[in-house]
Design a protein around this motif. Structure first.
Motif, PDB file in Angstrom:
ATOM      1  N   PRO A 181      30.525 -45.613 -49.982  1.00 20.37           N
ATOM      2  CA  PRO A 181      29.144 -45.547 -50.459  1.00 20.37           C
ATOM      3  C   PRO A 181      28.824 -44.212 -51.133  1.00 20.37           C
ATOM      4  O   PRO A 181      29.197 -43.151 -50.645  1.00 20.37           O
ATOM      5  CB  PRO A 181      28.331 -45.753 -49.180  1.00 20.37           C
ATOM      6  CG  PRO A 181      29.216 -46.617 -48.341  1.00 20.37           C
ATOM      7  CD  PRO A 181      30.604 -46.094 -48.607  1.00 20.37           C
ATOM      8  N   GLY A 182      28.207 -44.307 -52.304  1.00 17.75           N
ATOM      9  CA  GLY A 182      27.854 -43.128 -53.083  1.00 17.75           C
ATOM     10  C   GLY A 182      28.841 -42.788 -54.189  1.00 17.75           C
ATOM     11  O   GLY A 182      28.528 -42.024 -55.094  1.00 17.75           O
ATOM     12  N   ALA A 183      30.041 -43.349 -54.131  1.00 22.53           N
ATOM     13  CA  ALA A 183      31.056 -43.070 -55.148  1.00 22.53           C
ATOM     14  C   ALA A 183      30.679 -43.740 -56.466  1.00 22.53           C
ATOM     15  O   ALA A 183      30.195 -44.867 -56.492  1.00 22.53           O
ATOM     16  CB  ALA A 183      32.424 -43.563 -54.691  1.00 22.53           C
ATOM     17  N   THR A 184      30.922 -43.037 -57.575  1.00 25.63           N
ATOM     18  CA  THR A 184      30.720 -43.608 -58.904  1.00 25.63           C
ATOM     19  C   THR A 184      32.005 -44.302 -59.335  1.00 25.63           C
ATOM     20  O   THR A 184      33.087 -43.727 -59.220  1.00 25.63           O
ATOM     21  CB  THR A 184      30.343 -42.513 -59.914  1.00 25.63           C
ATOM     22  OG1 THR A 184      29.140 -41.894 -59.485  1.00 25.63           O
ATOM     23  CG2 THR A 184      30.150 -43.088 -61.307  1.00 25.63           C
ATOM     24  N   VAL A 185      31.868 -45.527 -59.812  1.00 28.70           N
ATOM     25  CA  VAL A 185      33.009 -46.355 -60.197  1.00 28.70           C
ATOM     26  C   VAL A 185      32.790 -46.861 -61.620  1.00 28.70           C
ATOM     27  O   VAL A 185      31.687 -47.269 -61.974  1.00 28.70           O
ATOM     28  CB  VAL A 185      33.139 -47.562 -59.246  1.00 28.70           C
ATOM     29  CG1 VAL A 185      34.299 -48.437 -59.640  1.00 28.70           C
ATOM     30  CG2 VAL A 185      33.281 -47.110 -57.815  1.00 28.70           C
ATOM     31  N   ARG A 189      36.581 -41.560 -58.187  1.00 31.73           N
ATOM     32  CA  ARG A 189      36.898 -40.247 -57.605  1.00 31.73           C
ATOM     33  C   ARG A 189      38.125 -39.599 -58.251  1.00 31.73           C
ATOM     34  O   ARG A 189      38.989 -39.055 -57.570  1.00 31.73           O
ATOM     35  CB  ARG A 189      37.059 -40.356 -56.104  1.00 31.73           C
ATOM     36  CG  ARG A 189      35.780 -40.838 -55.402  1.00 31.73           C
ATOM     37  CD  ARG A 189      35.863 -40.668 -53.916  1.00 31.73           C
ATOM     38  NE  ARG A 189      34.740 -41.253 -53.233  1.00 31.73           N
ATOM     39  CZ  ARG A 189      33.609 -40.605 -52.931  1.00 31.73           C
ATOM     40  NH1 ARG A 189      33.458 -39.352 -53.273  1.00 31.73           N
ATOM     41  NH2 ARG A 189      32.642 -41.232 -52.284  1.00 31.73           N
ATOM     42  N   GLY A 190      38.224 -39.704 -59.577  1.00 31.69           N
ATOM     43  CA  GLY A 190      39.299 -39.038 -60.314  1.00 31.69           C
ATOM     44  C   GLY A 190      40.630 -39.765 -60.318  1.00 31.69           C
ATOM     45  O   GLY A 190      41.628 -39.216 -60.766  1.00 31.69           O
ATOM     46  N   ALA A 191      40.662 -40.982 -59.827  1.00 35.09           N
ATOM     47  CA  ALA A 191      41.912 -41.750 -59.792  1.00 35.09           C
ATOM     48  C   ALA A 191      41.699 -43.108 -60.450  1.00 35.09           C
ATOM     49  O   ALA A 191      40.576 -43.582 -60.584  1.00 35.09           O
ATOM     50  CB  ALA A 191      42.363 -41.949 -58.343  1.00 35.09           C
ATOM     51  N   ARG A 192      42.785 -43.720 -60.881  1.00 35.57           N
ATOM     52  CA  ARG A 192      42.767 -45.095 -61.395  1.00 35.57           C
ATOM     53  C   ARG A 192      43.303 -45.989 -60.289  1.00 35.57           C
ATOM     54  O   ARG A 192      44.393 -45.760 -59.768  1.00 35.57           O
ATOM     55  CB  ARG A 192      43.657 -45.241 -62.627  1.00 35.57           C
ATOM     56  CG  ARG A 192      43.066 -44.679 -63.891  1.00 35.57           C
ATOM     57  CD  ARG A 192      42.351 -45.799 -64.640  1.00 35.57           C
ATOM     58  NE  ARG A 192      41.557 -45.283 -65.739  1.00 35.57           N
ATOM     59  CZ  ARG A 192      41.788 -45.559 -67.009  1.00 35.57           C
ATOM     60  NH1 ARG A 192      42.781 -46.345 -67.361  1.00 35.57           N
ATOM     61  NH2 ARG A 192      40.991 -45.079 -67.937  1.00 35.57           N
ATOM     62  N   VAL A 193      42.519 -47.003 -59.933  1.00 30.21           N
ATOM     63  CA  VAL A 193      42.892 -47.905 -58.848  1.00 30.21           C
ATOM     64  C   VAL A 193      42.755 -49.342 -59.340  1.00 30.21           C
ATOM     65  O   VAL A 193      41.736 -49.707 -59.923  1.00 30.21           O
ATOM     66  CB  VAL A 193      41.976 -47.690 -57.613  1.00 30.21           C
ATOM     67  CG1 VAL A 193      42.341 -48.655 -56.500  1.00 30.21           C
ATOM     68  CG2 VAL A 193      42.050 -46.250 -57.123  1.00 30.21           C
TER      69      VAL A 193
END
Length: 85
Positions: free
Chosen positions: A46-50, A67-71
């Motif tokens: 919760p709160g993360a920008t995606v 969070r700076g990664a590609r998932v």
């Protein structure tokens, strides 16, 4: 400038409903999904920008910037994450 804009209400939808280029904020994770804890560990808390970066040729899996990664997540798994526009 105001810290809280009230001209548009935040639309809640599933992460799997985003279109390429859409940016949203994680609202909650449905922990009835067996892999939900893994999603949080990958940054979908919760709160993360995606941002939906791209889709595979048949639209599954989906690749997100978080969070700076590609998932990459399967569309069915991404449905367990709720976001606000």
């Amino acid at each position: 400038m105001h810290a809280h804009a009230s001209h548009v209400s935040a639309e809640r939808r599933r992460l799997s409903d985003l279109a390429v280029g859409d940016r949203a904020t994680v609202d909650r994770v449905d922990f009835s999904c067996p892999t939900a804890r893994r999603f949080v560990a990958l940054g979908f808390s919760p709160g993360a920008t995606v941002t939906l970066a791209r889709l595979a040729p048949l639209a599954d899996p989906m690749e997100f910037d978080v969070r700076g990664a590609r998932v990459s997540l399967r569309r069915s798994d991404a449905a367990a994450v709720w976001v606000r526009a």
